[in-house]
Design a protein around this motif. Structure first.
Motif, PDB file in Angstrom:
ATOM      1  N   PHE A 107       0.811  -1.232   0.000  1.00  0.00           N
ATOM      2  CA  PHE A 107       0.000   0.000   0.000  1.00  0.00           C
ATOM      3  C   PHE A 107       0.846   1.285   0.000  1.00  0.00           C
ATOM      4  CE2 PHE A 107      -4.063  -1.988   2.118  1.00  0.00           C
ATOM      5  CZ  PHE A 107      -4.323  -2.668   0.950  1.00  0.00           C
ATOM      6  N   PRO A 108       1.936   1.337   0.815  1.00  0.00           N
ATOM      7  CA  PRO A 108       2.698   2.597   0.839  1.00  0.00           C
ATOM      8  C   PRO A 108       3.331   2.952  -0.512  1.00  0.00           C
ATOM      9  CG  PRO A 108       3.306   1.179   2.690  1.00  0.00           C
ATOM     10  CD  PRO A 108       2.452   0.358   1.783  1.00  0.00           C
ATOM     11  N   PHE A 109       3.409   1.976  -1.415  1.00  0.00           N
ATOM     12  CA  PHE A 109       4.089   2.219  -2.697  1.00  0.00           C
ATOM     13  C   PHE A 109       3.116   2.432  -3.854  1.00  0.00           C
ATOM     14  CE2 PHE A 109       6.483  -0.770  -0.018  1.00  0.00           C
ATOM     15  CZ  PHE A 109       7.499   0.097   0.364  1.00  0.00           C
ATOM     16  N   TYR A 110       1.813   2.392  -3.582  1.00  0.00           N
ATOM     17  CA  TYR A 110       0.830   2.575  -4.659  1.00  0.00           C
ATOM     18  C   TYR A 110       0.992   3.969  -5.275  1.00  0.00           C
ATOM     19  CZ  TYR A 110      -2.098  -1.575  -3.570  1.00  0.00           C
ATOM     20  OH  TYR A 110      -2.577  -2.843  -3.400  1.00  0.00           O
ATOM     21  N   PRO A 111       1.090   4.038  -6.615  1.00  0.00           N
ATOM     22  CA  PRO A 111       1.218   5.353  -7.248  1.00  0.00           C
ATOM     23  C   PRO A 111      -0.092   6.138  -7.164  1.00  0.00           C
ATOM     24  CG  PRO A 111       1.150   3.588  -8.893  1.00  0.00           C
ATOM     25  CD  PRO A 111       1.087   2.928  -7.563  1.00  0.00           C
ATOM     26  N   GLU A 112       0.040   7.460  -7.183  1.00  0.00           N
ATOM     27  CA  GLU A 112      -1.161   8.304  -7.129  1.00  0.00           C
ATOM     28  C   GLU A 112      -1.825   8.339  -8.501  1.00  0.00           C
ATOM     29  OE1 GLU A 112      -0.013  12.100  -5.594  1.00  0.00           O
ATOM     30  OE2 GLU A 112       0.386  11.246  -3.607  1.00  0.00           O
ATOM     31  N   ASN A 113      -3.059   8.733  -8.542  1.00  0.00           N
ATOM     32  CA  ASN A 113      -3.822   8.894  -9.787  1.00  0.00           C
ATOM     33  C   ASN A 113      -3.839   7.625 -10.629  1.00  0.00           C
ATOM     34  OD1 ASN A 113      -4.187  11.621  -9.099  1.00  0.00           O
ATOM     35  ND2 ASN A 113      -2.151  12.076  -9.932  1.00  0.00           N
TER      36      ASN A 113
END
Ligand SMILES: C[S@@+](CC[C@H](N)C(=O)[O-])C[C@H]1O[C@@H](n2cnc3c(N)ncnc32)[C@H](O)[C@@H]1O
Length: 205
Positions: free
Chosen positions: A58-64
């Protein structure tokens, strides 16, 4: 008699409540950095994470980016749902088996999995499924521990595998690079920074 799939689910359901604590030291020392490197390669609007587990990525999920993530262990997924709420993560979480995905062909720009194909009961079937749902020109990104290329170490891993897989659900004798190469991808690249037993794989469809 239990199927391999039922056995694997049972093992992950059993360790789900303390999975993060069990892996905390290895995670901090060796894994976190590799997750970050892999997730930086993610491209496209719709991403599928297979075997989301407790949501360690989860902490590495890219935005948008629209992210769908699945797992076949109810208890691992429950941990991910709890973390999603606590960390306010935008992700659609689904209970599903990678060996039989409900998505249409060519649905995702990137399909990603970390330390999953060591435990998928029929890994080649699962890999064929992610090939099917990946768009042409899209990519599959994997971080996987595999059987050592050193003969003595490989023998030892094969010997220990029944014990390790029974306790943790993960096999330490998988030849995941070869399995990916057999799936029909246009290109399969193994990151040169990979170690003998932990491979970062990028497969382009
Ligand atoms: C070692 S854990 C890794 C979890 C997470 N990806 C991580 O990096 O921490 C493997 C996960 O794969 C899931 N898994 C194994 N076989 C699967 C299958 N056939 N379909 C979906 N999930 C599966 C397990 O339930 C477990 O959550």
């Amino acid at each position: 008699m239990q199927t391999d799939s039922e056995k694997t689910k049972y093992r992950y359901n059993r360790i789900a409540p303390f999975f993060d604590e069990l892996e905390a030291i290895i995670e901090g020392l060796f894994v976190k950095q590799r997750r970050q490197t892999l997730w930086r390669k993610v491209k496209g609007e719709h991403v599928l994470e297979v075997g989301v587990g407790t949501g360690k990525n989860f902490p590495f999920y890219p935005e948008n980016t629209r992210i769908t993530a699945l797992d076949f262990s109810e208890k691992m997924l429950a941990q991910a749902k709890y973390k999603k709420k606590r960390q306010n993560v935008t992700v659609d979480l689904e209970l599903m088996d990678v060996e039989s995905l409900c998505y249409a062909d060519n649905s995702f720009d990137t399909v990603i999995a970390t330390f999953v194909f060591c435990s998928v009961p029929k890994p080649y079937k699962g890999l064929q499924e992610i090939y099917r749902v990946c768009k042409p020109g899209g990519q599959v990104l994997l971080l996987e521990h595999v059987l050592s290329s050193r003969p003595l170490m490989a023998k030892l891993m094969q010997l220990l595998n029944p014990v390790v897989s029974t306790i943790f659900g993960a096999n330490i004798d998988r030849t995941t690079v070869k399995n990916v190469q057999a799936c029909g991808f246009e290109k399969v690249l193994v990151d040169p920074s990979s170690s003998d037993m932990v491979k970062m794989i990028q497969a382009i469809k």
